[in-house]
Scaffold this motif. Structure first.
Motif, PDB file in Angstrom:
ATOM      1  N   ASN A  42      97.246 -65.160  31.252  1.00 25.64           N
ATOM      2  CA  ASN A  42      98.307 -65.306  32.242  1.00 25.64           C
ATOM      3  C   ASN A  42      99.614 -65.774  31.633  1.00 25.64           C
ATOM      4  OD1 ASN A  42      96.685 -64.420  34.203  1.00 25.64           O
ATOM      5  ND2 ASN A  42      96.065 -66.446  34.916  1.00 25.64           N
ATOM      6  N   TYR A  43      99.878 -65.311  30.412  1.00 30.65           N
ATOM      7  CA  TYR A  43     101.193 -65.580  29.820  1.00 30.65           C
ATOM      8  C   TYR A  43     101.391 -67.070  29.516  1.00 30.65           C
ATOM      9  CZ  TYR A  43     106.074 -63.957  29.215  1.00 30.65           C
ATOM     10  OH  TYR A  43     107.280 -63.583  28.729  1.00 30.65           O
ATOM     11  N   GLU A  44     100.283 -67.821  29.502  1.00 30.01           N
ATOM     12  CA  GLU A  44     100.441 -69.270  29.408  1.00 30.01           C
ATOM     13  C   GLU A  44      99.846 -69.835  28.131  1.00 30.01           C
ATOM     14  OE1 GLU A  44      98.874 -70.647  33.070  1.00 30.01           O
ATOM     15  OE2 GLU A  44     100.724 -70.148  34.137  1.00 30.01           O
ATOM     16  N   ILE A  45     100.350 -69.415  26.998  1.00 32.64           N
ATOM     17  CA  ILE A  45      99.913 -69.965  25.724  1.00 32.64           C
ATOM     18  C   ILE A  45     100.877 -71.081  25.349  1.00 32.64           C
ATOM     19  CG2 ILE A  45      99.724 -69.413  23.252  1.00 32.64           C
ATOM     20  CD1 ILE A  45      98.494 -66.725  24.101  1.00 32.64           C
TER      21      ILE A  45
ATOM     22  N   ILE B 169      99.414 -47.399  32.098  1.00 39.08           N
ATOM     23  CA  ILE B 169     100.119 -47.856  33.298  1.00 39.08           C
ATOM     24  C   ILE B 169      99.645 -49.273  33.577  1.00 39.08           C
ATOM     25  CG2 ILE B 169     100.568 -47.460  35.760  1.00 39.08           C
ATOM     26  CD1 ILE B 169     101.433 -45.025  34.294  1.00 39.08           C
ATOM     27  N   ILE B 170     100.579 -50.192  33.717  1.00 35.73           N
ATOM     28  CA  ILE B 170     100.196 -51.556  34.092  1.00 35.73           C
ATOM     29  C   ILE B 170     100.926 -51.958  35.366  1.00 35.73           C
ATOM     30  CG2 ILE B 170      99.761 -52.248  31.686  1.00 35.73           C
ATOM     31  CD1 ILE B 170     102.333 -54.029  32.018  1.00 35.73           C
ATOM     32  N   GLU B 171     100.320 -52.942  36.045  1.00 38.26           N
ATOM     33  CA  GLU B 171     100.948 -53.449  37.263  1.00 38.26           C
ATOM     34  C   GLU B 171     101.197 -54.930  37.060  1.00 38.26           C
ATOM     35  OE1 GLU B 171      99.199 -52.348  41.244  1.00 38.26           O
ATOM     36  OE2 GLU B 171      98.917 -54.519  41.282  1.00 38.26           O
ATOM     37  N   GLY B 172     102.441 -55.353  37.170  1.00 40.89           N
ATOM     38  CA  GLY B 172     102.763 -56.770  36.994  1.00 40.89           C
ATOM     39  C   GLY B 172     103.245 -57.357  38.297  1.00 40.89           C
ATOM     40  N   ARG B 173     102.922 -58.634  38.463  1.00 43.50           N
ATOM     41  CA  ARG B 173     103.377 -59.346  39.664  1.00 43.50           C
ATOM     42  C   ARG B 173     103.859 -60.716  39.209  1.00 43.50           C
ATOM     43  NH1 ARG B 173     101.242 -58.492  45.183  1.00 43.50           N
ATOM     44  NH2 ARG B 173      99.644 -57.104  44.402  1.00 43.50           N
ATOM     45  N   GLY B 174     105.092 -61.018  39.435  1.00 43.12           N
ATOM     46  CA  GLY B 174     105.634 -62.339  39.078  1.00 43.12           C
ATOM     47  C   GLY B 174     105.560 -62.599  37.588  1.00 43.12           C
TER      48      GLY B 174
ATOM     49  N   ILE C 228     102.205 -52.375  24.681  1.00 42.12           N
ATOM     50  CA  ILE C 228     103.641 -52.043  24.709  1.00 42.12           C
ATOM     51  C   ILE C 228     104.170 -52.221  26.140  1.00 42.12           C
ATOM     52  CG2 ILE C 228     105.342 -50.176  24.285  1.00 42.12           C
ATOM     53  CD1 ILE C 228     103.824 -51.319  21.740  1.00 42.12           C
ATOM     54  N   ALA C 229     103.370 -51.788  27.106  1.00 45.05           N
ATOM     55  CA  ALA C 229     103.770 -51.925  28.508  1.00 45.05           C
ATOM     56  C   ALA C 229     103.872 -53.404  28.899  1.00 45.05           C
ATOM     57  CB  ALA C 229     102.762 -51.202  29.401  1.00 45.05           C
ATOM     58  N   ILE C 230     102.983 -54.233  28.352  1.00 43.55           N
ATOM     59  CA  ILE C 230     102.993 -55.671  28.681  1.00 43.55           C
ATOM     60  C   ILE C 230     104.305 -56.316  28.209  1.00 43.55           C
ATOM     61  CG2 ILE C 230     101.907 -57.899  28.144  1.00 43.55           C
ATOM     62  CD1 ILE C 230      99.217 -56.283  27.969  1.00 43.55           C
ATOM     63  N   VAL C 231     104.681 -56.035  26.954  1.00 39.87           N
ATOM     64  CA  VAL C 231     105.957 -56.567  26.449  1.00 39.87           C
ATOM     65  C   VAL C 231     107.104 -56.035  27.301  1.00 39.87           C
ATOM     66  CG1 VAL C 231     107.563 -56.642  24.512  1.00 39.87           C
ATOM     67  CG2 VAL C 231     105.110 -56.763  24.084  1.00 39.87           C
ATOM     68  N   GLY C 232     107.045 -54.733  27.608  1.00 44.57           N
ATOM     69  CA  GLY C 232     108.082 -54.109  28.424  1.00 44.57           C
ATOM     70  C   GLY C 232     108.208 -54.815  29.766  1.00 44.57           C
ATOM     71  N   TYR C 233     107.069 -55.115  30.389  1.00 42.39           N
ATOM     72  CA  TYR C 233     107.086 -55.786  31.698  1.00 42.39           C
ATOM     73  C   TYR C 233     107.789 -57.136  31.623  1.00 42.39           C
ATOM     74  CZ  TYR C 233     105.578 -58.398  35.757  1.00 42.39           C
ATOM     75  OH  TYR C 233     105.580 -59.184  36.887  1.00 42.39           O
TER      76      TYR C 233
ATOM     77  N   SER D 239     103.156 -64.196  35.813  1.00 42.37           N
ATOM     78  CA  SER D 239     101.929 -64.442  35.073  1.00 42.37           C
ATOM     79  C   SER D 239     100.780 -63.488  35.371  1.00 42.37           C
ATOM     80  CB  SER D 239     101.460 -65.873  35.333  1.00 42.37           C
ATOM     81  OG  SER D 239     101.220 -66.023  36.692  1.00 42.37           O
ATOM     82  N   SER D 240     101.002 -62.474  36.176  1.00 40.40           N
ATOM     83  CA  SER D 240      99.853 -61.621  36.484  1.00 40.40           C
ATOM     84  C   SER D 240     100.119 -60.173  36.076  1.00 40.40           C
ATOM     85  CB  SER D 240      99.563 -61.715  37.988  1.00 40.40           C
ATOM     86  OG  SER D 240      98.786 -60.620  38.371  1.00 40.40           O
ATOM     87  N   VAL D 241      99.321 -59.725  35.121  1.00 39.35           N
ATOM     88  CA  VAL D 241      99.465 -58.343  34.668  1.00 39.35           C
ATOM     89  C   VAL D 241      98.092 -57.684  34.693  1.00 39.35           C
ATOM     90  CG1 VAL D 241     100.104 -56.839  32.756  1.00 39.35           C
ATOM     91  CG2 VAL D 241     101.415 -58.902  33.166  1.00 39.35           C
TER      92      VAL D 241
END
Ligand code: KG4
Ligand code: ZN
Length: 349
Positions: free
Chosen positions: A130-133, A19-24, A324-329, A26-28
């Motif tokens: 933070n998704y910033e590569i 279970i992951i929680e994403g916000r906007g 997998i959840a991160i890509v899904g988010y 860049s924040s997972v």
């Protein structure tokens, strides 16, 4: 707005739910990442037995999902979407995860997102960045089923520059371990033995590093390469021949020399690709990225070339559902095409 995603992974011999929680953008945050490994079940066969794997997934899928919700302190009603691995992987294993995901999605009337397992491995790198590569990026994918060099010009945008012509790199670790009489999975065993061995004792072949001589269309000899493709079958055979020659061979020296040959090939080709495309970042992904020496050498060489280097956290380098959840988010919030909802054992990036 917070989004809660359930990730499910069952492509090979790990049953996992997260279970992951994403916000906007860049924040997972990973709230839970439960992995039930079948390594002990497959060890006695010296490798993954698809039929056995599939039955074990059926036995464990509900257990890992329940645990993932409990650990995350979330209820099924909290979910925003469900992400599941659709491929590549073993058909009988993938279908177990997808069936569970489909049922959840139907009951809850929440979107179902099909995720490519390899993309999951790549995005395991993004969790702490933070998704910033920075792009363009070169990605080395080194797992039990794949060995590829990819160019990423942006998120979810892949171009394959090199591929293995035979075995995958993790597969070579597993096969060489078997030749040496070490346990399955071979990667961690080879790494452990290599620490005590002499990596210069044997000079094993390194495919496609030196330029090869070929006859061109006009019939003239021409130097080509080095190539970004990989081949590990010659290396595996060379190890086998050396072991056959000497029944009392020092396993640590063989393991160290083999590992050195693999690292040499992976690192030189990755750096070469990065220089050619003017990469701003280099990433490594897949189970072989758990190898500490490989990561160290690739990091050192990236830094020498002033290129940012990223490797996944150790607990996210081998198969797990959080990736997998991160890509899904990210697909979910970007409203990316959510993909066909069916398994594809040969799914490509
Ligand atoms: O990505 P992964 O968990 O599963 C697949 O998607 O294939 O990769 C598993 C592979 C196995 O071949 C295993 O031997 C290798 O990753 N591996 C390693 C190490 N840990 C796992 N290879 C080298 N060194 C390691 N420490
Ligand atoms: Zn994997």
């Amino acid at each position: 707005m917070k989004k809660i995603i359930l990730g499910i992974e069952s492509s090979c011999d790990e049953t996992s739910a997260s279970i992951i929680e994403g916000r906007g953008n860049s924040s997972v945050k990973i709230l839970s990442n439960i992995i039930s490994s079948q390594v002990d079940i497959h060890r006695k066969y010296g490798g993954v037995v698809p039929e056995v794997a599939s039955r074990a997934h059926v036995k464990f899928i509900n257990i890992v999902m329940n645990k993932a919700f409990r650990r995350a302190n979330k209820k099924i009603e909290d979910l925003s979407a469900i992400a599941v691995t659709c491929g590549p992987g073993l058909a009988g294993s993938l279908v177990v995860g997808l069936s569970a995901a489909k049922i959840m999605s139907k009951i809850l009337k929440k979107p179902l997102i099909c995720v490519n397992h390899l993309e999951g491995h790549i995005y395991a790198n993004f969790i702490e960045q933070n998704y910033e590569i920075k792009f363009p990026a070169i990605v080395l994918v080194a797992s039990g089923g794949h060995t590829q060099i990819l160019k990423m010009d942006g998120h979810h945008n892949y171009k394959i520059l090199g591929n293995t012509k035979d075995d995958a790199c993790g597969e070579a670790f597993d096969k060489v371990a078997r030749v040496l009489g070490l346990d399955y999975p071979g990667g961690p065993q080879i790494e452990k033995f290599a620490q005590k061995g002499n990596d210069k004792k044997y000079t094993f072949p390194r495919f496609g590093l030196a330029g090869e001589t070929i006859r061109n269309k006009e019939g003239f000899l021409e130097k080509v390469g080095p190539s970004l493709d990989f081949s590990f079958s010659g290396l595996k055979t060379a190890v086998l021949l050396e072991v056959k020659k000497n029944k009392r061979i020092d396993k640590a020296d063989v393991a160290a020399s083999f590992q050195e040959a693999v690292i040499d090939v992976l690192v030189k080709k990755t750096i070469w690709a990065a220089e050619r495309v003017g990469a701003k970042s280099i990433m490594i992904s897949g189970g072989v990225s758990a190898n500490k020496k490989l990561v160290r050498v690739l990091r050192d060489n990236s830094e020498k070339n002033k290129i940012d280097f990223y490797s996944p956290r150790t607990d996210l380098s081998t198969d797990n559902a959080a990736m997998i959840a991160i890509v899904g988010y990210f697909r979910f919030i970007k409203k990316k095409k959510l993909g066909k909802v069916s398994i594809n054992p040969n799914l490509k990036l």
